[in-house]
Write an enzyme that holds these catalytic residues in place. Structure first.
Site, PDB file in Angstrom:
ATOM      1  N   GLY A 120       5.274  -2.786   7.807  1.00 43.44           N
ATOM      2  CA  GLY A 120       4.039  -3.446   7.391  1.00 43.44           C
ATOM      3  C   GLY A 120       2.856  -2.535   7.635  1.00 43.44           C
ATOM      4  N   GLN A 136      -5.912  -0.791   9.510  1.00 38.17           N
ATOM      5  CA  GLN A 136      -5.265   0.329  10.211  1.00 38.17           C
ATOM      6  C   GLN A 136      -5.555   1.679   9.548  1.00 38.17           C
ATOM      7  OE1 GLN A 136      -1.328  -1.930  10.253  1.00 38.17           O
ATOM      8  NE2 GLN A 136      -1.129  -0.700  12.088  1.00 38.17           N
ATOM      9  N   CYS A 142       3.940  -1.435  16.611  1.00 31.90           N
ATOM     10  CA  CYS A 142       2.723  -1.291  15.811  1.00 31.90           C
ATOM     11  C   CYS A 142       2.490   0.189  15.536  1.00 31.90           C
ATOM     12  CB  CYS A 142       1.527  -1.883  16.566  1.00 31.90           C
ATOM     13  SG  CYS A 142      -0.015  -1.795  15.626  1.00 31.90           S
ATOM     14  N   LEU A 143       2.232   0.500  14.274  1.00 35.04           N
ATOM     15  CA  LEU A 143       2.006   1.902  13.907  1.00 35.04           C
ATOM     16  C   LEU A 143       0.727   2.446  14.537  1.00 35.04           C
ATOM     17  CD1 LEU A 143       3.059   1.674  10.147  1.00 35.04           C
ATOM     18  CD2 LEU A 143       4.412   2.496  12.089  1.00 35.04           C
ATOM     19  N   HIS A 201       1.311 -10.664  12.521  1.00 33.53           N
ATOM     20  CA  HIS A 201       0.844  -9.400  13.120  1.00 33.53           C
ATOM     21  C   HIS A 201      -0.190  -8.729  12.203  1.00 33.53           C
ATOM     22  CE1 HIS A 201       1.881  -5.496  15.354  1.00 33.53           C
ATOM     23  NE2 HIS A 201       1.253  -5.042  14.266  1.00 33.53           N
ATOM     24  N   GLU A 202       0.109  -8.689  10.898  1.00 34.41           N
ATOM     25  CA  GLU A 202      -0.797  -7.993   9.958  1.00 34.41           C
ATOM     26  C   GLU A 202      -2.095  -8.782   9.750  1.00 34.41           C
ATOM     27  OE1 GLU A 202       0.001  -5.089   9.516  1.00 34.41           O
ATOM     28  OE2 GLU A 202       2.154  -5.144   9.851  1.00 34.41           O
TER      29      GLU A 202
HETATM   30  O1  K1U Z   1       1.271  -3.334  11.614  1.00 33.45           O
HETATM   31  C1  K1U Z   1       1.986  -2.389  11.913  1.00 33.45           C
HETATM   32  O2  K1U Z   1       1.592  -1.569  12.717  1.00 33.45           O
HETATM   33  C2  K1U Z   1       3.365  -2.266  11.312  1.00 33.45           C
HETATM   34  C3  K1U Z   1       4.461  -2.798  12.211  1.00 33.45           C
HETATM   35  C4  K1U Z   1       4.881  -4.176  11.711  1.00 33.45           C
HETATM   36  C5  K1U Z   1       5.647  -5.020  12.682  1.00 33.45           C
HETATM   37  C6  K1U Z   1       6.929  -4.692  13.072  1.00 33.45           C
HETATM   38  C7  K1U Z   1       7.626  -5.502  13.955  1.00 33.45           C
HETATM   39  C8  K1U Z   1       7.061  -6.653  14.429  1.00 33.45           C
HETATM   40  C9  K1U Z   1       5.787  -6.967  14.051  1.00 33.45           C
HETATM   41  C10 K1U Z   1       5.078  -6.178  13.168  1.00 33.45           C
HETATM   42  C11 K1U Z   1       5.621  -1.827  12.137  1.00 33.45           C
HETATM   43  O3  K1U Z   1       6.144  -1.564  11.119  1.00 33.45           O
HETATM   44  S1  K1U Z   1       6.158  -1.144  13.634  1.00 33.45           S
HETATM   45  C12 K1U Z   1       7.548  -0.124  13.149  1.00 33.45           C
HETATM   46  C13 K1U Z   1       8.784  -0.921  12.889  1.00 33.45           C
HETATM   47  O4  K1U Z   1       8.879  -2.061  13.265  1.00 33.45           O
HETATM   48  C14 K1U Z   1       9.909  -0.307  12.155  1.00 33.45           C
HETATM   49  C15 K1U Z   1       9.914   1.015  11.811  1.00 33.45           C
HETATM   50  C16 K1U Z   1      10.986   1.560  11.110  1.00 33.45           C
HETATM   51  C17 K1U Z   1      12.048   0.778  10.769  1.00 33.45           C
HETATM   52  C18 K1U Z   1      12.065  -0.549  11.107  1.00 33.45           C
HETATM   53  C19 K1U Z   1      10.997  -1.097  11.795  1.00 33.45           C
HETATM   54 ZN    ZN Z   2       0.243  -3.244  13.894  1.00 32.08          ZN
END
Ligand code: K1U
Ligand code: ZN
Length: 167
Positions: A46, A51, A91-92, A133-134
């Site tokens: 996401g 961000q 979270c990225l 989350h987003e």
């Molecule tokens: O908002 C963001 O920073 C993105 C976030 C979304 C999220 C993931 C898990 C729970 C809540 C919200 C991410 O994408 S973190 C990275 C991640 O979960 C992932 C990365 C690669 C493969 C699978 C998952």
């Molecule tokens: Zn995030």
């Protein structure tokens, strides 16, 4: 298309509230394309416009294995929530930190696509968590702010160390 720079916590700009999108034009489609490319490259499931330092209510999500089913949510609003969930989130904008957060188990969301068409989603599981989350990002809230003071202090120290190492 272009890869966008993802703001890193505790960047103050992550606390800015995003504005509603009122114009559905080529610039919006270009932002969505760049956000998708940035999310896939990260890699993440996401990304909220906040961000990438754009204060517009735009989210992209793709939970598919093949990364070929992107969802675009413009001006998303949660209209109903039910149940309780406690799932690990990442979270990225806070790389390397994974913590459990209390959220609703299911949400109903009204949003628009990048052409302005309104639709409704009934989400559960990871999609529900990811949407919550987003949407928090669009309101200027980062998931670590749900954690205890002690955990937040430790995460802040880790992020500042990471930032020093990047310099
Ligand atoms: O908002 C963001 O920073 C993105 C976030 C979304 C999220 C993931 C898990 C729970 C809540 C919200 C991410 O994408 S973190 C990275 C991640 O979960 C992932 C990365 C690669 C493969 C699978 C998952
Ligand atoms: Zn995030």
């Amino acid at each position: 298309m272009a890869l966008l720079r993802i703001l890193q916590y505790p960047d103050e700009r992550l606390h800015l509230a995003a504005e509603r999108v009122t114009v559905f034009d080529e610039a919006l489609k270009s932002l969505v394309a760049d956000m998708k490319e940035t999310m896939y490259a990260a890699p993440g499931v996401g990304l909220a416009a906040t961000q990438v330092d754009v204060q517009k209510q735009v989210i992209v999500i793709d939970l598919s294995e093949a990364k070929d089913k992107p969802m675009i949510l413009v001006n998303p609003e949660i209209t109903a929530m039910s149940g309780k969930s406690d799932v690990e989130e990442g979270c990225l904008s806070v790389p390397g930190i994974f913590e459990n957060v209390d959220r609703a188990e299911r949400v109903t969301v009204t949003a628009q696509d990048d052409e302005g068409n309104t639709f409704e989603i009934h989400a559960d599981g990871l999609l529900s968590i990811c949407i919550q989350h987003e949407i928090d990002h669009l309101k200027g809230k980062v998931f670590v702010e749900y954690l205890s003071r002690l955990k937040q202090t430790r995460i802040l120290a880790k992020m500042k160390k990471l930032a020093r190492e990047r310099m």
